[in-house]
Design an enzyme around this catalytic site. Structure first.
Site: not given
Length: 315
Positions: A47, A52, A77, A110
């Site tokens: 994931d 990120y 996402k 997200h």
């Protein structure tokens, strides 16, 4: 190492999502090694997310692992600065380019909140206030639906939505989301909300399955740590497992996948080692631990009332 065949859950697309996934938020420099170790350990669900900054590391690890692409379930996402419908396909392509992949198994929205359109992930004014934009998440989601036809996303999903927002997607969109990823753990169980997803055939993935002690959430330390919860520790002793492993097994026993995050090789392996089933009595004990305690709520920063109809509003 012998692994029991890994448990999976069937999505409404017919695809299987592995019950245990590795989360790759934070500690960017550790992620390539962490993902590689996880894949070698037997994880088949990774994931990540645009914001990120770990997509390149995830992609490198997948390549090095030698595990066939078709065997790995990869989620990324859409970030809040790419909610304009015309930007959605571009956003997925940016992610695929960084991952070095032809497709992702799941592409999620997200947050149901749009930031100012552009390349800046956290656009802000001169006072540091986040700049948001009035783009309906339904329009963003409809643009995501179109991506399914390209084959570059095998499924689409949502994350951090309220019940009213999920209902609106179900009523107004063509395609029911395959997955809703949300904060869920023994201290924030949202059992009615979880049931609502079951009834609508939307799989739930739990993030922060151990609660969260992250300083980014302004950790309200008055409640201690979920992993030290006496009930979880006691149940762990019974199975010869850690409280972390018990928290994961609890989520899986309720039919949900869990995203466990760690950069320590031994903890990554331990989190994967939950080839045991909790007895009903232990599941029921954990079901009573709900404190409606939500750790991740950026409503203030986002200038948007998130989770308005859900448990776990900040005090």
């Amino acid at each position: 190492m012998h692994h029991q065949a890994q448990k999976t859950f069937k999505l409404n697309t017919g695809a299987e999502i592995p019950a245990i996934g590795l989360g790759t938020w934070q500690d960017e420099s550790f992620q390539e090694a962490a993902v590689l170790h996880a894949l070698k350990t037997g994880y088949r669900h990774i994931d990540t997310a645009r914001c990120y900054g770990t997509e390149p590391a995830v992609g490198k690890a997948i390549k090095q692992s030698g595990v066939p692409r078709a065997e790995i379930f990869v989620t990324t996402k859409l970030w809040n600065n790419r909610h304009h419908p015309e930007d959605v396909e571009l956003a997925l392509q940016e992610s695929l380019d960084d991952l070095g992949l032809e497709y992702v198994d799941l592409f999620m929205m997200h947050w149901p909140v749009a930031f100012k359109r552009g390349d800046d992930m956290f656009p802000s004014d001169e006072n540091g206030k986040l700049l948001t934009e009035d783009i309906d998440y339904l329009d963003t989601y409809r643009a995501m639906e179109a991506l399914l036809l390209t084959g570059k996303a095998k499924a689409i999903g949502i994350s951090n939505f309220s019940k009213k927002q999920v209902q609106r997607i179900i009523e107004k969109a063509e395609i029911v989301p395959a997955v809703h990823q949300m904060e869920l753990h023994p201290w924030l169980q949202q059992s009615d909300f979880a049931l609502f997803h079951q009834e609508n055939n939307i799989h739930v993935t739990q993030y922060s399955p151990f609660g969260n002690q992250n300083e980014i959430y302004g950790g309200r330390e008055d409640h201690g740590q979920l992993v030290n919860d006496e009930s979880l520790v006691a149940i762990g002793k019974k199975y010869g497992k850690t409280s972390n492993q018990i928290a994961l097994a609890w989520g899986i026993s309720h039919g949900r996948s869990v995203i466990a995050k760690s950069k320590s090789p031994s903890r990554i392996a331990q989190n994967f080692d939950i080839s045991f089933d909790l007895q009903d009595e232990d599941v029921h004990t954990i079901d009573k631990l709900d404190r409606k305690l939500r750790f991740n709520d950026p409503s203030g920063d986002f200038g948007h009332e998130l989770y308005s109809d859900l448990d776990g509003k900040p005090k």
